[in-house]
Design a protein around this motif. Structure first.
Motif, PDB file in Angstrom:
ATOM      1  N   THR A  70       0.790  -1.401   0.316  1.00 32.57           N
ATOM      2  CA  THR A  70      -0.053  -0.063   0.033  1.00 32.57           C
ATOM      3  C   THR A  70       0.892   1.299   0.134  1.00 32.57           C
ATOM      4  O   THR A  70       1.708   1.388   0.861  1.00 32.57           O
ATOM      5  N   LEU A  71       0.964   2.038  -1.174  1.00 33.57           N
ATOM      6  CA  LEU A  71       1.528   3.140  -1.298  1.00 33.57           C
ATOM      7  C   LEU A  71       0.617   4.502  -1.200  1.00 33.57           C
ATOM      8  O   LEU A  71      -0.246   4.311  -2.162  1.00 33.57           O
ATOM      9  N   ARG A  72       0.742   5.532  -0.143  1.00 33.50           N
ATOM     10  CA  ARG A  72      -0.262   6.507  -0.442  1.00 33.50           C
ATOM     11  C   ARG A  72       0.708   7.748  -0.330  1.00 33.50           C
ATOM     12  O   ARG A  72       1.611   7.945   0.427  1.00 33.50           O
ATOM     13  N   GLY A  73       0.355   8.768  -1.284  1.00 30.28           N
ATOM     14  CA  GLY A  73       0.992  10.189  -1.178  1.00 30.28           C
ATOM     15  C   GLY A  73       0.276  11.203  -1.625  1.00 30.28           C
ATOM     16  O   GLY A  73      -1.048  11.109  -2.116  1.00 30.28           O
ATOM     17  N   GLU A  74       0.876  12.493  -1.539  1.00 32.22           N
ATOM     18  CA  GLU A  74      -0.011  13.621  -2.058  1.00 32.22           C
ATOM     19  C   GLU A  74       1.064  14.647  -2.603  1.00 32.22           C
ATOM     20  O   GLU A  74       2.314  14.627  -2.523  1.00 32.22           O
ATOM     21  N   SER A  75       0.747  15.672  -3.413  1.00 31.53           N
ATOM     22  CA  SER A  75       1.334  16.503  -4.059  1.00 31.53           C
ATOM     23  C   SER A  75       1.891  17.601  -2.806  1.00 31.53           C
ATOM     24  O   SER A  75       1.290  17.958  -2.056  1.00 31.53           O
ATOM     25  N   SER A  76       3.100  17.801  -2.924  1.00 32.72           N
ATOM     26  CA  SER A  76       3.772  18.937  -1.964  1.00 32.72           C
ATOM     27  C   SER A  76       3.414  20.364  -2.335  1.00 32.72           C
ATOM     28  O   SER A  76       3.372  21.022  -1.325  1.00 32.72           O
ATOM     29  N   SER A  77       2.895  20.474  -3.273  1.00 34.68           N
ATOM     30  CA  SER A  77       2.215  21.845  -3.821  1.00 34.68           C
ATOM     31  C   SER A  77       0.826  21.980  -3.555  1.00 34.68           C
ATOM     32  O   SER A  77       0.116  22.938  -3.751  1.00 34.68           O
ATOM     33  N   ASP A  78       0.219  20.790  -3.418  1.00 29.41           N
ATOM     34  CA  ASP A  78      -1.442  20.990  -3.334  1.00 29.41           C
ATOM     35  C   ASP A  78      -1.779  19.588  -2.612  1.00 29.41           C
ATOM     36  O   ASP A  78      -1.887  18.378  -3.368  1.00 29.41           O
ATOM     37  N   ASP A  79      -1.843  19.612  -1.246  1.00 29.35           N
ATOM     38  CA  ASP A  79      -2.303  18.249  -0.441  1.00 29.35           C
ATOM     39  C   ASP A  79      -3.619  18.069  -0.692  1.00 29.35           C
ATOM     40  O   ASP A  79      -3.906  16.883  -0.288  1.00 29.35           O
ATOM     41  N   ARG A  80      -4.514  18.596  -1.560  1.00 30.63           N
ATOM     42  CA  ARG A  80      -5.569  18.039  -1.915  1.00 30.63           C
ATOM     43  C   ARG A  80      -5.663  16.953  -2.965  1.00 30.63           C
ATOM     44  O   ARG A  80      -6.632  16.201  -3.336  1.00 30.63           O
ATOM     45  N   LEU A  81      -4.499  17.100  -3.514  1.00 31.11           N
ATOM     46  CA  LEU A  81      -4.279  15.961  -4.730  1.00 31.11           C
ATOM     47  C   LEU A  81      -3.367  14.692  -3.926  1.00 31.11           C
ATOM     48  O   LEU A  81      -2.392  14.713  -3.349  1.00 31.11           O
ATOM     49  N   VAL A  82      -4.374  13.732  -3.626  1.00 31.43           N
ATOM     50  CA  VAL A  82      -3.831  12.473  -2.979  1.00 31.43           C
ATOM     51  C   VAL A  82      -4.079  11.302  -3.832  1.00 31.43           C
ATOM     52  O   VAL A  82      -5.009  11.032  -4.636  1.00 31.43           O
ATOM     53  N   LYS A  83      -3.240  10.313  -3.841  1.00 35.99           N
ATOM     54  CA  LYS A  83      -3.189   9.250  -4.594  1.00 35.99           C
ATOM     55  C   LYS A  83      -2.809   7.881  -3.621  1.00 35.99           C
ATOM     56  O   LYS A  83      -1.916   8.099  -2.969  1.00 35.99           O
ATOM     57  N   GLU A  84      -3.522   6.937  -3.989  1.00 34.39           N
ATOM     58  CA  GLU A  84      -3.039   5.558  -3.159  1.00 34.39           C
ATOM     59  C   GLU A  84      -3.124   4.403  -4.244  1.00 34.39           C
ATOM     60  O   GLU A  84      -4.061   4.146  -4.866  1.00 34.39           O
ATOM     61  N   LEU A  85      -2.010   3.523  -4.220  1.00 32.89           N
ATOM     62  CA  LEU A  85      -1.745   2.424  -4.906  1.00 32.89           C
ATOM     63  C   LEU A  85      -1.931   1.345  -4.277  1.00 32.89           C
ATOM     64  O   LEU A  85      -1.134   1.211  -2.978  1.00 32.89           O
ATOM     65  N   ILE A  86      -2.563   0.213  -4.328  1.00 30.10           N
ATOM     66  CA  ILE A  86      -2.433  -1.217  -3.952  1.00 30.10           C
ATOM     67  C   ILE A  86      -2.167  -2.187  -4.850  1.00 30.10           C
ATOM     68  O   ILE A  86      -2.884  -2.250  -5.866  1.00 30.10           O
ATOM     69  N   GLU A  87      -1.006  -2.910  -4.473  1.00 23.31           N
ATOM     70  CA  GLU A  87      -0.649  -4.131  -5.401  1.00 23.31           C
ATOM     71  C   GLU A  87      -0.482  -5.011  -4.749  1.00 23.31           C
ATOM     72  O   GLU A  87       0.144  -5.298  -3.349  1.00 23.31           O
ATOM     73  N   GLU A  88      -0.904  -6.469  -5.128  1.00 23.31           N
ATOM     74  CA  GLU A  88      -0.515  -7.609  -4.276  1.00 23.31           C
ATOM     75  C   GLU A  88       0.630  -8.397  -5.256  1.00 23.31           C
ATOM     76  O   GLU A  88      -0.028  -8.761  -6.438  1.00 23.31           O
ATOM     77  N   VAL A  89       1.729  -8.765  -4.735  1.00 21.66           N
ATOM     78  CA  VAL A  89       2.694  -9.503  -5.452  1.00 21.66           C
ATOM     79  C   VAL A  89       3.092 -10.595  -5.118  1.00 21.66           C
ATOM     80  O   VAL A  89       3.080 -11.137  -3.823  1.00 21.66           O
ATOM     81  N   ARG A  90       2.868 -11.567  -5.973  1.00 22.44           N
ATOM     82  CA  ARG A  90       3.020 -13.029  -5.606  1.00 22.44           C
ATOM     83  C   ARG A  90       4.746 -13.297  -5.759  1.00 22.44           C
ATOM     84  O   ARG A  90       5.238 -13.034  -7.050  1.00 22.44           O
ATOM     85  N   VAL A  91       5.052 -13.860  -4.692  1.00 25.14           N
ATOM     86  CA  VAL A  91       6.669 -14.343  -4.718  1.00 25.14           C
ATOM     87  C   VAL A  91       6.969 -15.723  -5.672  1.00 25.14           C
ATOM     88  O   VAL A  91       6.686 -16.536  -5.273  1.00 25.14           O
ATOM     89  N   ARG A  92       7.164 -15.465  -6.667  1.00 28.17           N
ATOM     90  CA  ARG A  92       7.483 -16.591  -7.757  1.00 28.17           C
ATOM     91  C   ARG A  92       8.336 -17.768  -7.532  1.00 28.17           C
ATOM     92  O   ARG A  92       8.196 -18.628  -7.493  1.00 28.17           O
ATOM     93  N   ASN A  93       9.554 -17.167  -6.560  1.00 27.18           N
ATOM     94  CA  ASN A  93      10.343 -18.106  -6.504  1.00 27.18           C
ATOM     95  C   ASN A  93      10.365 -18.637  -4.867  1.00 27.18           C
ATOM     96  O   ASN A  93      11.412 -19.276  -4.466  1.00 27.18           O
ATOM     97  N   ASP A  94       9.231 -18.642  -4.293  1.00 33.42           N
ATOM     98  CA  ASP A  94       9.104 -19.089  -3.034  1.00 33.42           C
ATOM     99  C   ASP A  94       9.217 -20.722  -2.919  1.00 33.42           C
ATOM    100  O   ASP A  94       8.496 -21.402  -3.753  1.00 33.42           O
ATOM    101  N   ILE A  95       9.831 -21.112  -2.268  1.00 34.51           N
ATOM    102  CA  ILE A  95       9.913 -22.559  -2.080  1.00 34.51           C
ATOM    103  C   ILE A  95       9.772 -23.281  -0.527  1.00 34.51           C
ATOM    104  O   ILE A  95       9.763 -22.401   0.447  1.00 34.51           O
TER     105      ILE A  95
END
Length: 218
Positions: A193-218
């Protein structure tokens, strides 16, 4: 005898009304221009915020997905399989520079695919609350042989995000429950989960969520 013709002109009231109308039209035009500039600037700022956060997210996803990769001849003896604390190729910890738990991830994989039976590359991503930034560390080392966590890694972390344009307010890594898969392997996944905002306008907010599978898990 010729009569003098009276010259017709605008009265003072008519001139004042015309001047007022002209000022109103000018004010409307200036207001529309300023508004257009503001919308354009906000759009550019929003695009820049989205691009920077997406770039950072893609880098973390790529590296976490490749955790534990080794170009060696067999699965046994993989130096990247258990280098991180917890006996894993990748694990989640609390960043020493963040008040949030699970704000750091440490991983290892054979980044240059040379198959050497040593730890080729350790890396980590963590949150820095004070700077409002995501920090990254690429630590080429063969001295850290195991049980590595976020606090053991060297101190030369670098900002991955530019806090003059983007302020990161949250970075979280969540280990998701493993699920049995073919060949008795376990498919581990990590939610970012990555969340951030613009340093010049705190009304601009963005959140990204990704699920990553570890392909080499054993």
């Amino acid at each position: 005898m010729l009569r003098m013709k009276r010259q017709a002109g605008f009265t003072l009231i008519e001139l004042m009304i015309a001047l007022l109308l002209g000022l109103i039209v000018t004010a409307i035009a200036i207001s529309m221009y300023v508004s257009t500039l503001g919308i354009t600037r906000q759009t550019v700022t929003s695009v820049r915020l989205s691009q920077e956060m997406r770039t950072v997210m893609d880098m973390m996803v790529r590296d976490i997905r490749r955790s534990g990769y080794w170009a060696g001849g067999s699965l046994t003896g993989n130096p990247h399989a258990a280098v991180v604390s917890g006996g894993l190729p990748v694990n989640v910890f609390t960043s020493p520079k963040s008040s949030d738990s699970d704000s750091c991830v440490v991983l290892s994989y054979d980044y240059d695919a040379d198959g050497a039976a040593t730890i080729e590359h350790l890396m980590g991503y963590r949150m820095d609350d004070a700077q409002g930034a995501v920090e990254v560390l690429w630590a080429s080392s063969s001295t850290l042989t195991g049980d590595v966590d976020c606090s053991v890694l060297p101190s030369n972390w670098q900002n991955l995000t530019d806090n003059s344009t983007t302020v990161i307010t949250q970075l979280l890594f969540q280990r998701l429950p493993s699920a049995a898969s073919f060949a008795s392997a376990a498919a581990r996944s990590i939610r970012i989960t990555l969340r951030g905002e613009s340093s010049s306008d705190d009304r601009l907010v963005k959140e990204l969520i990704e699920e990553v599978r570890v392909r080499n898990d054993i």
